[in-house]
Design an enzyme around this catalytic site. Structure first.
Site, short mmCIF file in Angstrom:
data_model
loop_
_atom_site.label_atom_id
_atom_site.label_comp_id
_atom_site.label_asym_id
_atom_site.label_seq_id
_atom_site.Cartn_x
_atom_site.Cartn_y
_atom_site.Cartn_z
N ARG A 102 0.85 -1.20 0.00
CA ARG A 102 0.00 0.00 0.00
C ARG A 102 0.89 1.25 0.00
O ARG A 102 1.47 1.60 1.02
CB ARG A 102 -0.93 -0.01 1.22
CG ARG A 102 -1.83 1.22 1.27
CD ARG A 102 -3.02 1.07 2.20
NE ARG A 102 -2.72 1.18 3.60
CZ ARG A 102 -3.62 1.38 4.56
NH1 ARG A 102 -4.90 1.46 4.24
NH2 ARG A 102 -3.26 1.45 5.82
N ASP A 137 -4.23 4.06 14.13
CA ASP A 137 -3.31 4.50 13.08
C ASP A 137 -3.76 5.87 12.59
O ASP A 137 -4.64 6.48 13.22
CB ASP A 137 -3.18 3.45 11.96
CG ASP A 137 -4.42 3.37 11.09
OD1 ASP A 137 -5.39 4.10 11.33
OD2 ASP A 137 -4.40 2.57 10.14
C1 LIG Z 1 -7.28 1.79 9.32
C2 LIG Z 1 -6.20 1.08 8.63
O1 LIG Z 1 -5.57 1.58 7.76
S1 LIG Z 1 -5.80 -0.48 9.22
C3 LIG Z 1 -4.28 -0.88 8.47
C4 LIG Z 1 -3.16 -0.10 9.01
N1 LIG Z 1 -2.88 -0.43 10.40
C5 LIG Z 1 -2.14 -1.51 10.67
O2 LIG Z 1 -1.69 -2.18 9.78
C6 LIG Z 1 -1.88 -1.84 12.12
C7 LIG Z 1 -1.33 -3.24 12.23
N2 LIG Z 1 -1.14 -3.66 13.61
C8 LIG Z 1 -0.10 -3.24 14.32
O3 LIG Z 1 0.70 -2.44 13.87
C9 LIG Z 1 0.05 -3.84 15.69
O4 LIG Z 1 -0.77 -4.96 15.84
C10 LIG Z 1 -0.24 -2.89 16.88
C11 LIG Z 1 0.68 -1.69 16.81
C12 LIG Z 1 -1.67 -2.41 16.84
C13 LIG Z 1 0.02 -3.65 18.17
O5 LIG Z 1 1.33 -4.14 18.10
P1 LIG Z 1 2.10 -4.65 19.41
O6 LIG Z 1 1.94 -3.61 20.47
O7 LIG Z 1 3.46 -5.04 19.00
O8 LIG Z 1 1.23 -5.90 19.81
P2 LIG Z 1 1.69 -7.19 20.60
O9 LIG Z 1 2.73 -6.86 21.60
O10 LIG Z 1 0.46 -7.87 21.08
O11 LIG Z 1 2.32 -8.07 19.44
C14 LIG Z 1 2.64 -9.41 19.67
C15 LIG Z 1 3.53 -9.85 18.54
O12 LIG Z 1 2.81 -9.80 17.31
C16 LIG Z 1 3.52 -9.00 16.38
N3 LIG Z 1 2.56 -8.23 15.62
C17 LIG Z 1 1.54 -7.47 16.09
N4 LIG Z 1 0.86 -6.95 15.06
C18 LIG Z 1 1.47 -7.37 13.93
C19 LIG Z 1 1.21 -7.14 12.56
N5 LIG Z 1 0.20 -6.40 12.17
N6 LIG Z 1 2.03 -7.72 11.68
C20 LIG Z 1 3.06 -8.49 12.08
N7 LIG Z 1 3.35 -8.74 13.37
C21 LIG Z 1 2.55 -8.18 14.28
C22 LIG Z 1 4.39 -8.08 17.21
O13 LIG Z 1 5.50 -7.66 16.44
C23 LIG Z 1 4.76 -8.97 18.37
O14 LIG Z 1 5.82 -9.80 17.96
P3 LIG Z 1 6.85 -10.43 19.04
O15 LIG Z 1 6.04 -11.25 19.98
O16 LIG Z 1 7.74 -11.24 18.19
O17 LIG Z 1 7.52 -9.27 19.70
O1 LIG Z 2 -7.46 1.86 5.61
C1 LIG Z 2 -8.42 1.39 6.12
C2 LIG Z 2 -9.34 2.11 6.94
O2 LIG Z 2 -10.19 1.45 7.57
O3 LIG Z 2 -9.23 3.34 6.99
#
Ligand SMILES: CC(=O)SCCNC(=O)CCNC(=O)[C@H](O)C(C)(C)COP(=O)(O)OP(=O)(O)OC[C@H]1O[C@@H](n2cnc3c(N)ncnc32)[C@H](O)[C@@H]1OP(=O)(O)O
Ligand SMILES: O=CC(=O)O
Length: 550
Positions: free
Chosen positions: A171, A455
């Site tokens: 993206r 986000d």
């Molecule tokens: C509205 C929109 O646009 S939605 C799309 C854009 N937003 C996103 O993509 C957000 C994606 N999610 C994230 O970034 C994360 O889940 C967060 C920031 C919300 C939370 O992350 P954390 O605080 O690290 O959560 P947590 O501690 O429970 O994570 C546990 C493990 O999962 C991993 N993890 C968490 N989320 C993700 C993810 N989305 N992708 C890959 N790995 C992940 C962490 O790196 C962590 O790894 P580790 O155990 O090896 O250290």
């Molecule tokens: O990018 C996705 C959204 O829900 O905003």
């Protein structure tokens, strides 16, 4: 300490940022020339389209509601056209994990068991130059299976040795965001062209050799002409590299209120490259508030937590999206449930899993072909839900939703929304807004706050709701009028409550938050002033040693 040289210019391309280690692998002369060509061919049109957004907003502000377009009726009424068939790796999209492209997230996402990884250079990523370049390196390293990471605690991360990794869908940034560290003929290039162009240039052939292809999610498109601009960029990019036309696939996020009135037209513009549409609910809510913010109480929404997917205007949007997609052979991909698991709190974890299960169940029953999750622990939930509907089928493209009647009035029937504005909702918007911006300024564009994924899109809802409530003198459940003065008081209280730490950016975050929330002028995106003035070179500066260690 090592020092860096200043900006340099070659063939009209200027790089202004402190160099990042290994950046020469990404910013090769040929790659720079390639993105410069994409920019030069499209920069004027991008500016016109950004201006058209402002005109459209002014029309809405003056009371002209968006409608289905009369001039594109023929496209909607022509039953004969379809988008390209699903490309390799995109036939089955029942679970898509999203996340930023730092090393650890890249490895964790690719090991998550999802079918697709949305590699996000947009709302979950702060566009520091370092994130932009490192993200490109991580993607190429991942495709070459040479990516690894050791955490400060010594935990080692590697890609799973065998099996099919998720298909990568990148993206790029939306049309509004410039990339100030790369100038073409003295003008900042669009961030989206940098993200798309560099990834495509370095990886299109590699992906084809691996049996997949260069695939993209297109964010924040506001109408079919913006989709046409992307389509023209795809045609030019494929031509320049001698890659067959129609190789690229793009899934468009329907996440602006105006785009929802042109869903079929957007698919039509991109038809040889189109893979589907996604219901990007958070930006969609933000876009609705932004566009209708001065239109009075009829368009005032309740607390953010009450704007659920079952509110009538949200239901109309998702149902019409599935219908439009399946009529044209395109995938309908569900959105992001905000709840994230918490491995340290069982009750919160169970609550998140239940909420996400309910959300994915609604989507699967409505005909979506797959959906997004924000966290690896949510992959099994989403997969189970879609497995139970899809069975052995890769998708439910065969499920036409002709029972859904396209209805442009229903898309903006905000007055039918139920719920209330509460003091807690106001406080939450303030807290989340400031905490998110603080994190963004430190280079983390996604963060969990109160077990919800935050986000850029969710932070935009927080600040735009406050702006609209003040502007409309909205009334809370307890009868208080939401005034500027009251919000200022609550802001002081919430700010005093924040847990401070060495090196935090809360002062800057508060300044930005006030600028985008409390001022009469409403910046169209909070990231624009934040990027222009607060994400500055001095703050992005790092030593060679720090960069090498990262
Ligand atoms: C509205 C929109 O646009 S939605 C799309 C854009 N937003 C996103 O993509 C957000 C994606 N999610 C994230 O970034 C994360 O889940 C967060 C920031 C919300 C939370 O992350 P954390 O605080 O690290 O959560 P947590 O501690 O429970 O994570 C546990 C493990 O999962 C991993 N993890 C968490 N989320 C993700 C993810 N989305 N992708 C890959 N790995 C992940 C962490 O790196 C962590 O790894 P580790 O155990 O090896 O250290
Ligand atoms: O990018 C996705 C959204 O829900 O905003």
């Amino acid at each position: 300490m090592n020092t860096f040289t200043d900006s340099f210019t070659i063939n009209g391309i200027t790089l202004t940022a402190q160099p990042i280690c290994r950046q020469n692998e990404v910013l090769t002369p040929d790659a720079l020339e390639f993105v410069a060509k994409l920019h030069r061919a499209t920069a004027a049109r991008r500016q016109e389209l950004l201006q058209a957004r402002r005109t459209r907003r002014a029309e809405i502000a003056s009371g002209q509601d968006p409608r289905f377009l009369r001039e594109t009726e023929e496209i909607r009424n022509d039953p004969s056209w379809r988008v390209a068939p699903p490309a390799p790796g995109l036939e089955d999209r029942r679970v898509e994990i999203t996340g930023p492209v730092d090393k650890k997230m890249t490895i964790n996402a690719l090991n998550s068991g999802a079918k697709v990884w949305l590699a996000d250079m947009e709302d979950s990523s702060t566009p520091t130059w370092r994130n932009v370049i490192k993200g490109q390196l991580n993607l190429t390293d991942a495709l070459e299976r040479r990516i690894d990471f050791t955490s400060p605690e010594g935990k080692e991360y590697k890609l799973r040795p065998a099996g099919d990794l998720p298909t990568i869908v990148v993206r790029p940034r939306g049309w509004h965001l410039p990339e100030k560290h790369m100038l073409i003929d003295g003008e900042p290039i669009a961030g989206g062209i940098v993200d798309f162009g560099l990834f495509f240039f370095h990886n299109a052939r590699r992906l084809l050799a691996q049996g997949k292809g260069p695939y993209f999610y297109l964010p924040k498109i506001e109408n079919h002409l913006e989709a046409r601009l992307w389509n023209d960029i795809f045609i030019l990019a494929q031509d320049l590299l001698g890659i067959p036309q129609g190789t690229i696939r793009a899934t468009v996020l329907i996440e602006t209120i105006t785009a929802a009135f042109e869903m079929e037209e957007i698919l039509y513009e991109l038809r040889d490259h189109a893979a589907g549409l996604n219901a990007g609910r958070w930006d969609y809510i933000f876009s609705l508030i932004k566009n209708f913010r001065t239109r009075g109480p009829r368009f005032v929404l309740p607390d953010r937590s009450q704007v659920t997917m079952t509110q009538p205007f949200m239901r109309a949007y998702t149902e019409q999206l599935v219908r439009a997609c399946h009529k044209r052979g395109a995938m309908a991909i569900g959105g992001m449930a905000a709840a994230v698991p918490n491995r340290k709190d069982e009750a919160a974890n169970t609550n998140a899993l239940e909420k996400v299960r309910a959300d994915k169940t609604r989507e699967a029953n409505d005909g979506f072909d797959g959906s997004w999750v924000a966290h690896p622990d949510l992959v099994p939930v989403c997969r189970e839900v879609f497995d139970s509907i899809l069975g052995s089928k890769p998708n439910q493209l065969d499920r036409s939703r002709e029972d859904v009647v396209p209805d442009d009035r229903a898309l903006i029937n905000v007055a039918a929304t139920t719920g209330t504005i509460t003091e807690q909702g106001i406080r939450n918007n303030i807290e989340v807004g400031i905490r998110y911006i603080e994190s963004w300024l430190r280079g983390n564009g996604a963060v969990a706050i109160h077990n919800l994924m935050e986000d850029a899109a969710t932070a935009e809802i927080s600040r735009s709701q406050l702006w609209q409530w003040m502007f409309s003198s909205a009334i809370t459940d307890r009868g208080e009028i939401v005034t500027h003065h009251w919000i200022e008081e609550l802001l002081d209280e919430e700010f005093a409550r924040l847990e401070r730490f060495d090196g935090d950016r809360f002062e800057d975050a508060r300044d930005i938050f006030e600028e985008v929330t409390m001022a009469q002028d409403f910046p169209s995106f909070l990231t624009l002033p934040a990027y222009a003035r607060y994400l500055t070179e001095a703050r992005e500066k790092a030593t060679v040693e720090e960069l090498a260690a990262a």
